[in-house]
Motif scaffolding. Sequence first.
Motif, PDB file in Angstrom:
ATOM      1  N   THR A 231       0.864  -1.189   0.000  1.00 41.33           N
ATOM      2  CA  THR A 231       0.000   0.000   0.000  1.00 41.33           C
ATOM      3  C   THR A 231       0.896   1.233   0.000  1.00 41.33           C
ATOM      4  O   THR A 231       1.753   1.390   0.873  1.00 41.33           O
ATOM      5  CB  THR A 231      -0.897   0.021   1.244  1.00 41.33           C
ATOM      6  OG1 THR A 231      -1.700  -1.152   1.252  1.00 41.33           O
ATOM      7  CG2 THR A 231      -1.794   1.255   1.218  1.00 41.33           C
ATOM      8  N   THR A 232       0.723   2.094  -0.996  1.00 38.87           N
ATOM      9  CA  THR A 232       1.581   3.276  -1.107  1.00 38.87           C
ATOM     10  C   THR A 232       0.998   4.462  -0.344  1.00 38.87           C
ATOM     11  O   THR A 232      -0.185   4.770  -0.457  1.00 38.87           O
ATOM     12  CB  THR A 232       1.771   3.680  -2.575  1.00 38.87           C
ATOM     13  OG1 THR A 232       2.436   4.941  -2.623  1.00 38.87           O
ATOM     14  CG2 THR A 232       0.447   3.791  -3.311  1.00 38.87           C
ATOM     15  N   ARG A 233       1.876   5.108   0.454  1.00 38.40           N
ATOM     16  CA  ARG A 233       1.511   6.343   1.161  1.00 38.40           C
ATOM     17  C   ARG A 233       2.596   7.399   0.924  1.00 38.40           C
ATOM     18  O   ARG A 233       2.851   8.255   1.775  1.00 38.40           O
ATOM     19  CB  ARG A 233       1.333   6.076   2.656  1.00 38.40           C
ATOM     20  CG  ARG A 233       0.238   5.067   2.973  1.00 38.40           C
ATOM     21  CD  ARG A 233       0.060   4.912   4.476  1.00 38.40           C
ATOM     22  NE  ARG A 233      -0.410   6.125   5.092  1.00 38.40           N
ATOM     23  CZ  ARG A 233      -1.685   6.469   5.222  1.00 38.40           C
ATOM     24  NH1 ARG A 233      -2.621   5.666   4.738  1.00 38.40           N
ATOM     25  NH2 ARG A 233      -2.030   7.599   5.799  1.00 38.40           N
ATOM     26  N   PHE A 234       3.245   7.296  -0.241  1.00 36.99           N
ATOM     27  CA  PHE A 234       4.318   8.244  -0.548  1.00 36.99           C
ATOM     28  C   PHE A 234       3.804   9.687  -0.569  1.00 36.99           C
ATOM     29  O   PHE A 234       4.506  10.611  -0.149  1.00 36.99           O
ATOM     30  CB  PHE A 234       4.957   7.904  -1.896  1.00 36.99           C
ATOM     31  CG  PHE A 234       5.644   6.567  -1.908  1.00 36.99           C
ATOM     32  CD1 PHE A 234       6.662   6.289  -1.015  1.00 36.99           C
ATOM     33  CD2 PHE A 234       5.267   5.577  -2.818  1.00 36.99           C
ATOM     34  CE1 PHE A 234       7.298   5.061  -1.020  1.00 36.99           C
ATOM     35  CE2 PHE A 234       5.896   4.361  -2.831  1.00 36.99           C
ATOM     36  CZ  PHE A 234       6.915   4.082  -1.934  1.00 36.99           C
ATOM     37  N   SER A 235       2.593   9.871  -1.057  1.00 38.69           N
ATOM     38  CA  SER A 235       2.062  11.240  -1.195  1.00 38.69           C
ATOM     39  C   SER A 235       1.937  11.953   0.142  1.00 38.69           C
ATOM     40  O   SER A 235       1.951  13.193   0.200  1.00 38.69           O
ATOM     41  CB  SER A 235       0.693  11.199  -1.891  1.00 38.69           C
ATOM     42  OG  SER A 235       0.828  10.754  -3.224  1.00 38.69           O
ATOM     43  N   ASP A 236       1.795  11.174   1.222  1.00 38.09           N
ATOM     44  CA  ASP A 236       1.656  11.791   2.540  1.00 38.09           C
ATOM     45  C   ASP A 236       2.891  12.596   2.934  1.00 38.09           C
ATOM     46  O   ASP A 236       2.824  13.464   3.820  1.00 38.09           O
ATOM     47  CB  ASP A 236       1.391  10.712   3.594  1.00 38.09           C
ATOM     48  CG  ASP A 236       0.039  10.032   3.386  1.00 38.09           C
ATOM     49  OD1 ASP A 236      -0.750  10.542   2.562  1.00 38.09           O
ATOM     50  OD2 ASP A 236      -0.210   8.996   4.031  1.00 38.09           O
ATOM     51  N   SER A 237       4.032  12.271   2.309  1.00 34.36           N
ATOM     52  CA  SER A 237       5.282  12.960   2.666  1.00 34.36           C
ATOM     53  C   SER A 237       5.441  14.302   1.972  1.00 34.36           C
ATOM     54  O   SER A 237       6.348  15.069   2.323  1.00 34.36           O
ATOM     55  CB  SER A 237       6.480  12.062   2.311  1.00 34.36           C
ATOM     56  OG  SER A 237       6.417  10.841   3.017  1.00 34.36           O
ATOM     57  N   PHE A 238       4.574  14.607   0.980  1.00 32.24           N
ATOM     58  CA  PHE A 238       4.724  15.845   0.205  1.00 32.24           C
ATOM     59  C   PHE A 238       3.664  16.857   0.660  1.00 32.24           C
ATOM     60  O   PHE A 238       2.576  16.946   0.103  1.00 32.24           O
ATOM     61  CB  PHE A 238       4.605  15.547  -1.296  1.00 32.24           C
ATOM     62  CG  PHE A 238       5.721  14.678  -1.794  1.00 32.24           C
ATOM     63  CD1 PHE A 238       6.872  15.240  -2.298  1.00 32.24           C
ATOM     64  CD2 PHE A 238       5.646  13.285  -1.715  1.00 32.24           C
ATOM     65  CE1 PHE A 238       7.918  14.452  -2.742  1.00 32.24           C
ATOM     66  CE2 PHE A 238       6.676  12.494  -2.145  1.00 32.24           C
ATOM     67  CZ  PHE A 238       7.821  13.078  -2.667  1.00 32.24           C
ATOM     68  N   ILE A 239       4.017  17.581   1.699  1.00 35.15           N
ATOM     69  CA  ILE A 239       3.087  18.550   2.281  1.00 35.15           C
ATOM     70  C   ILE A 239       3.315  19.920   1.653  1.00 35.15           C
ATOM     71  O   ILE A 239       4.307  20.163   0.975  1.00 35.15           O
ATOM     72  CB  ILE A 239       3.266  18.613   3.807  1.00 35.15           C
ATOM     73  CG1 ILE A 239       4.694  19.018   4.164  1.00 35.15           C
ATOM     74  CG2 ILE A 239       2.932  17.274   4.439  1.00 35.15           C
ATOM     75  CD1 ILE A 239       4.938  19.204   5.636  1.00 35.15           C
ATOM     76  N   GLY A 240       2.378  20.816   1.910  1.00 33.69           N
ATOM     77  CA  GLY A 240       2.521  22.180   1.408  1.00 33.69           C
ATOM     78  C   GLY A 240       1.957  22.328   0.010  1.00 33.69           C
ATOM     79  O   GLY A 240       1.139  21.537  -0.467  1.00 33.69           O
ATOM     80  N   GLN A 241       2.408  23.369  -0.673  1.00 31.85           N
ATOM     81  CA  GLN A 241       1.901  23.701  -2.008  1.00 31.85           C
ATOM     82  C   GLN A 241       2.166  22.557  -2.982  1.00 31.85           C
ATOM     83  O   GLN A 241       3.219  21.930  -2.960  1.00 31.85           O
ATOM     84  CB  GLN A 241       2.597  24.985  -2.502  1.00 31.85           C
ATOM     85  CG  GLN A 241       2.055  25.524  -3.806  1.00 31.85           C
ATOM     86  CD  GLN A 241       2.739  26.834  -4.184  1.00 31.85           C
ATOM     87  OE1 GLN A 241       3.615  27.296  -3.461  1.00 31.85           O
ATOM     88  NE2 GLN A 241       2.336  27.424  -5.280  1.00 31.85           N
ATOM     89  N   ALA A 246       5.040  16.464  -6.505  1.00 33.13           N
ATOM     90  CA  ALA A 246       3.937  15.848  -5.762  1.00 33.13           C
ATOM     91  C   ALA A 246       2.927  15.206  -6.705  1.00 33.13           C
ATOM     92  O   ALA A 246       2.391  14.129  -6.420  1.00 33.13           O
ATOM     93  CB  ALA A 246       3.257  16.892  -4.884  1.00 33.13           C
ATOM     94  N   LYS A 247       2.652  15.860  -7.838  1.00 32.87           N
ATOM     95  CA  LYS A 247       1.707  15.298  -8.817  1.00 32.87           C
ATOM     96  C   LYS A 247       2.224  13.975  -9.375  1.00 32.87           C
ATOM     97  O   LYS A 247       1.466  13.020  -9.544  1.00 32.87           O
ATOM     98  CB  LYS A 247       1.482  16.294  -9.944  1.00 32.87           C
ATOM     99  CG  LYS A 247       0.717  17.548  -9.549  1.00 32.87           C
ATOM    100  CD  LYS A 247       0.607  18.492 -10.736  1.00 32.87           C
ATOM    101  CE  LYS A 247      -0.109  19.799 -10.346  1.00 32.87           C
ATOM    102  NZ  LYS A 247      -0.164  20.738 -11.489  1.00 32.87           N
ATOM    103  N   LEU A 248       3.517  13.920  -9.671  1.00 29.41           N
ATOM    104  CA  LEU A 248       4.098  12.696 -10.223  1.00 29.41           C
ATOM    105  C   LEU A 248       4.040  11.560  -9.211  1.00 29.41           C
ATOM    106  O   LEU A 248       3.677  10.429  -9.542  1.00 29.41           O
ATOM    107  CB  LEU A 248       5.548  12.956 -10.643  1.00 29.41           C
ATOM    108  CG  LEU A 248       6.311  11.760 -11.217  1.00 29.41           C
ATOM    109  CD1 LEU A 248       5.623  11.251 -12.480  1.00 29.41           C
ATOM    110  CD2 LEU A 248       7.751  12.144 -11.513  1.00 29.41           C
ATOM    111  N   VAL A 249       4.360  11.868  -7.964  1.00 26.60           N
ATOM    112  CA  VAL A 249       4.359  10.836  -6.931  1.00 26.60           C
ATOM    113  C   VAL A 249       2.945  10.313  -6.686  1.00 26.60           C
ATOM    114  O   VAL A 249       2.747   9.120  -6.404  1.00 26.60           O
ATOM    115  CB  VAL A 249       4.972  11.388  -5.629  1.00 26.60           C
ATOM    116  CG1 VAL A 249       4.791  10.391  -4.482  1.00 26.60           C
ATOM    117  CG2 VAL A 249       6.450  11.696  -5.834  1.00 26.60           C
ATOM    118  N   ALA A 250       1.948  11.187  -6.831  1.00 22.14           N
ATOM    119  CA  ALA A 250       0.560  10.769  -6.599  1.00 22.14           C
ATOM    120  C   ALA A 250       0.107   9.728  -7.614  1.00 22.14           C
ATOM    121  O   ALA A 250      -0.840   8.979  -7.352  1.00 22.14           O
ATOM    122  CB  ALA A 250      -0.357  11.984  -6.642  1.00 22.14           C
TER     123      ALA A 250
END
Length: 873
Positions: A231-241, A246-250
């Motif tokens: 289960t991927t939760r990588f996006s949780d690490s990219f906070i802020g604007q 962040a779009k690529l990781v999502a």
Amino acid sequence: MIESRAPTVWQALDAWGTQLSPWQQFIIAQATSKGRLSDDEIGTAYRLFLSAHDLAEAPAEHRAAPVILPRSADDECKPLCLVRVDGLVGVNALPDGSLLTFDPRLTVIYGRNGAGKSGFARLFANACFSRHKPKIVPNIYANGGTADLAASFHVRLDGESSEPFALSGGIANPELKRISFFDVTIAKLHVGETTAFEFKPSGFDVFPEMARVYGELGKLLANAILSRAHTTRFSDSFIGQETDVAKLVATIGPRTDMAAVRKLAIYGEAEKARLREVDSQATALKASSPQELIENLKQAKKDITALLAKLDALGSEFSPEKRAFRTALSKTARECTAAAAAVGTETFKRPFFKAVGTPDWEVFAKAVHALARKESDLYPGPDDRCILCERPLDIDSQAHITALLAFVEGEAQRAAQAATKAVENEIGALKTLDVNIFASDSLVRAHVNRLDPDLATAIDLAAVSIAALRDSSVAALAAHDPVQGSVNYADVSSALHALVERIGSDWERLAKENAATAIAFLELERQTLRHREVLSKLLGGIETYVADALWCAKAERAKSALNPRHITDKEKELFGQIVGPSYRARLAQECDDLECDMPIELQTAGQKGKTVRSLLLKGGHRPEIILSEGEQKAVALADFLTEVAMNPSNAGVVLDDPVTSQDHQRKSLIAKRLVREAQSRQVIIFTHDLPFLNQLIATAEKEEISFQAHWIDRDEEGHPGQITLNDAPATSKAYDSTERAKQCLAEAQALTGRTRHDAICKGMAALRRTIEETAVKRLLKDVVPRWSDRVIVTGFRNIAWDDDLVESMCGIYEELSAYIEGHSHTDEAMGAPPEIKDLAEMIPRVDALIKTAKRDRKAQLAAAARVQPDRLT
């Protein structure tokens, strides 16, 4: 007997294997040669499967699949003969320790209903091949606890005694599966259910084994997929604007372009420097006017552009073309110098001088030339002296010095001097090059260090390389050697151009946009750089996740290759081509032998690598809907015997009441057929049917088939499982004489106490049985055979009736009955317990009865005729 055409199977498997993938070829080859793949071999097949579907590298241990050769059936078909079963524990109500022995050909166990036959039948159904496994329970009426099921099967394998096969906890030896079991329940399955064939001709066991291995590979693949599913939760690490990072990781998944991710994940000194520059610009914009910042950027761009120009110029100086030019200069100087030396050597060579033509000699010649010209342009003249020895010159000496001076002033020397001068000029030019383009205290170095430290390091390396190349080029030219090396600083140049462009962009943005817009732009870039820093730390996990997701996606697609349908189709195809016709012909013959006069059709279908079968009547009707119970049982038995005959590894059959619901005629046919079966394999039959027992024994005796017949009955208290070996109602020949009683007499003479008493009573019982057989066979001449429903009326002609004989037989029979346990006689009526002398005296009395009863009617009349004249006299 119909023979299978096994070689055709091997040829078909080999041809089929060439069309399959290496992992499938490996499975076929192993299943063909060994029958069953080990766990290690399944592991190899799995690795080959993964390789074939781009899920792993090909295993190093794999070799090309061999040509499939016919497997020897010797190991599968070693002769197997059941000798006895004993050590019974926990088998229904049978006494613990019960045993039965078996003839290699035919064994019949007779017993009335409830006598205990079913216990043995259930034991065989669980130990041997059987489509029905009835539950075996211990004696439910026994007092106290019950023991676990146990039994020992003693066999001879390939003519040699083998260790007993133990049936314990329901687990039997595979060899016993070569013996097939048949009863009423299995008969219903044959005619009313779709079942798998009992047998597999040699080679056909490959298909279910392939299907099994496919299933094991599927389990391994499923477990591997499960282990890689994250289960991927990588996006949780990219906070802020939100940024492009962040779009690529999502959208990370199996189709993610990892090259783009790795590019964004670069976060080194250059990115850190850029982050500091962005922070600096943002701070300056927030604090005051951007003009000072713009001026700093202008100066940085100017200085870095100048650095670029220097680097480009040096690149040109040390290009491949320049290297070739300098190498050519060296070559020319080397060749001209060598040519001049060669001329001097040829002209002035003397046997007493060794150095002529050498560089030292050339220096000497040039020195002589310089001194001579200082003396006079016409030196040497008639009155001149030698410059070296100061003596007057004779004519030969003048000529020699004149030639030496001409050599120095000659064409070869001028060419050598010109070439050497060109080399010296190039060396001078190289030495004047300014290679210190990135001095430690230079302003441009400060700019680059601030904006891109990694680029500053690269420029340092480039400058060092240029300086080294300059020095090596000078050394090569001086030695007139080829010049090695050139520079290619495209990466450094490209990075500097990018830096200049970025500075220009910053400059233009600050000059054109208002402070708020510029600050927003810088904040986004700052956030992007921060996200790239985060991405660089998560890259390892993301690479693993994407690789696993890609692997799982491929593995899911590869699952379809493990569908065993193509195995089932091939097995059905070959079964239809090779086995089907033989089986149908054999079934038709078996039905004819049992007079099953109905059109039975064999239907086959594929199922999980096996061929399943069913029996149908004309029009597709199930036999149990149309046929009577007796006809169903006969068809089922015919089908059972067909399977047995087609199975090359079958060693025997066990049948429990095979003539249930059959008429007298078919019982006779079945008896003959089973005795004939005993000629090719061991046959064991349990029956409660006395006429059928008699037919079996009579047919076996007629066909000279060896047999054993045993009797299972209840004791006086109603306990089942009382076994009398080698004795049965139909085996009456054993009691045709008093031999059995004589055996008991011999046993009693060696015993004492209760055991002697029992042996004597057993002998008395044997004599009583002999009288019974004598009455049927000798007195009544088998008019009504014992244990048979036939009446031989013509036998009346042979009966020699004798009232005295009948009275004697009855009297002796009553005396014997008094001695046998089970008859209620008081001690007073019975007298003292029987002794050895009582049995010994009774045996000759019975022998006398037998002798008298043997006379037939013709002999009786002849004797009467002899007596009549005597009376007249």
